[in-house]
Write a protein that holds these residues in place. Sequence first.
Motif, PDB file in Angstrom:
ATOM      1  N   SER A  70       0.818  -1.220   0.000  1.00 45.26           N
ATOM      2  CA  SER A  70       0.000   0.000   0.000  1.00 45.26           C
ATOM      3  C   SER A  70       0.849   1.266   0.000  1.00 45.26           C
ATOM      4  O   SER A  70       0.495   2.255  -0.645  1.00 45.26           O
ATOM      5  CB  SER A  70      -0.936  -0.010   1.212  1.00 45.26           C
ATOM      6  OG  SER A  70      -0.201  -0.072   2.421  1.00 45.26           O
ATOM      7  N   ALA A  74       0.667   4.081  -2.951  1.00 45.25           N
ATOM      8  CA  ALA A  74       0.363   5.496  -2.703  1.00 45.25           C
ATOM      9  C   ALA A  74       1.371   6.396  -3.395  1.00 45.25           C
ATOM     10  O   ALA A  74       1.028   7.464  -3.915  1.00 45.25           O
ATOM     11  CB  ALA A  74       0.351   5.769  -1.198  1.00 45.25           C
ATOM     12  N   TYR A 257       0.054  11.869   5.218  1.00 44.38           N
ATOM     13  CA  TYR A 257       0.537  11.039   4.106  1.00 44.38           C
ATOM     14  C   TYR A 257       1.444   9.970   4.722  1.00 44.38           C
ATOM     15  O   TYR A 257       2.660  10.130   4.762  1.00 44.38           O
ATOM     16  CB  TYR A 257       1.286  11.894   3.086  1.00 44.38           C
ATOM     17  CG  TYR A 257       1.713  11.149   1.825  1.00 44.38           C
ATOM     18  CD1 TYR A 257       1.019  10.036   1.362  1.00 44.38           C
ATOM     19  CD2 TYR A 257       2.815  11.571   1.084  1.00 44.38           C
ATOM     20  CE1 TYR A 257       1.401   9.370   0.221  1.00 44.38           C
ATOM     21  CE2 TYR A 257       3.207  10.909  -0.072  1.00 44.38           C
ATOM     22  CZ  TYR A 257       2.499   9.813  -0.503  1.00 44.38           C
ATOM     23  OH  TYR A 257       2.886   9.140  -1.643  1.00 44.38           O
TER      24      TYR A 257
END
Length: 435
Positions: A70, A74, A257
Amino acid sequence: MTSAPIAPPSPLVTLAQQTRRQARQLATLPTDAKNLALEAIAQALEAAASSILAANEADCQAAKELGLASALYARLKLDDSKLKAAIAGVRDVAKLADPIGAVQIHRELDQGLELKRITCPLGVLGVIFEARPDAVMQISSLAIKSGNGVILKGGQEAVRSCEAIVKAIHAGLAQTEVAPAVVQLLTTRQETLELLKLDQYVDLIIPRGSNAFVRFVQQNTQIPVLGHAEGICHLYVDKAADIEQAISLTIDAKTQYPAACNAIETLLVHQAIASEFLLNAVGPLQQRNVELRGDDRTRDILNIAAATEADWVTEYSDLILAIKIVDSLEQAIDHINTYGSRHTEAIVTADSATAAAFLAQVDAAGVYHNCSTRFADGFRYGFGAEVGISTQKMPPRGPVGLEGLVTYKYQLVGAGHIAATYSGPAAKPFTHRDL
């Protein structure tokens, strides 16, 4: 007896030779020519936006099918807003002062004998990165503005995106004085290994990726390497912290983030404020799907999973946060200097003396007081963009922009001066007068 024929250079050696030749020409161009080239790149990227996004979508679809982690996914994803921000970054680099040709020292050694130390490009950069296609735009713009050629090697998961972006960059440069060959793209793993051996043509390797990846690069090349092996960042909530502010900073530093190398992985909390802070912070963190792990003292307050020694040395790049309660500022600093990666560390406190001690004693490229670690970024520092973040002690350190891509040379101009004049019993003294 005839000698064996000399084997022709490999395609990559030929490419590196071409990049080096064109980089030498780039190094001599005036600022205006480089800025016009950057504007041409920005316009070409805008014109090719739909093609770039379509290529990225294909990369993302393939990545999903392969089960890409993941955090890497991203970084791989390039949507319209991210692309526009990257193009704006190209234009921001054009607005920056030209780092080439600056006179750092101008000194008369003797009458008619003048020394100058002048900034100049490094030459050719080799930049190897995982997943992030927007890095192509950042790095290419910084390389051109600093007069360097660049050979890019993106990850296999981003190959379509990188090819589309470099195609647009070449189209833009073709309309300018900057040769398209100053920006090159490699696409295979074998080329990565060969690139690391090109110490005759490449002056600096910049790896951007996982800890294991960066260490592999460092161990397999004789070319100088600039990079950070991991981003294990901490936020320390001091006993004099404002609770509401500390919660806000924790949430931003972890969740804004989480795949970024400047996101926090460990939260340190002073025991005097631990119960009040943690009971107020747990809800907002869990509402944002943050998995919490804590030491024994933290688990006496919160019903969360246990943190182990491995958690203190792990860069999650995900919505996971390890928490430890400490008895003092000194204990927090000791933990950070033991387990941190010298990337970015932050303290939340209203006590200026405590903050000063933290900023002075923590060993990291970035040390922050009452602000999120997410500010550790070349764009946010006003560098226009960055080629990466360096956690080494020697400069450049932290986010590396233009200033990290230049070196200098000494130019000495005389009128027939010889060294013998300044040695021996009748030696003439130097004037050493700064001009």
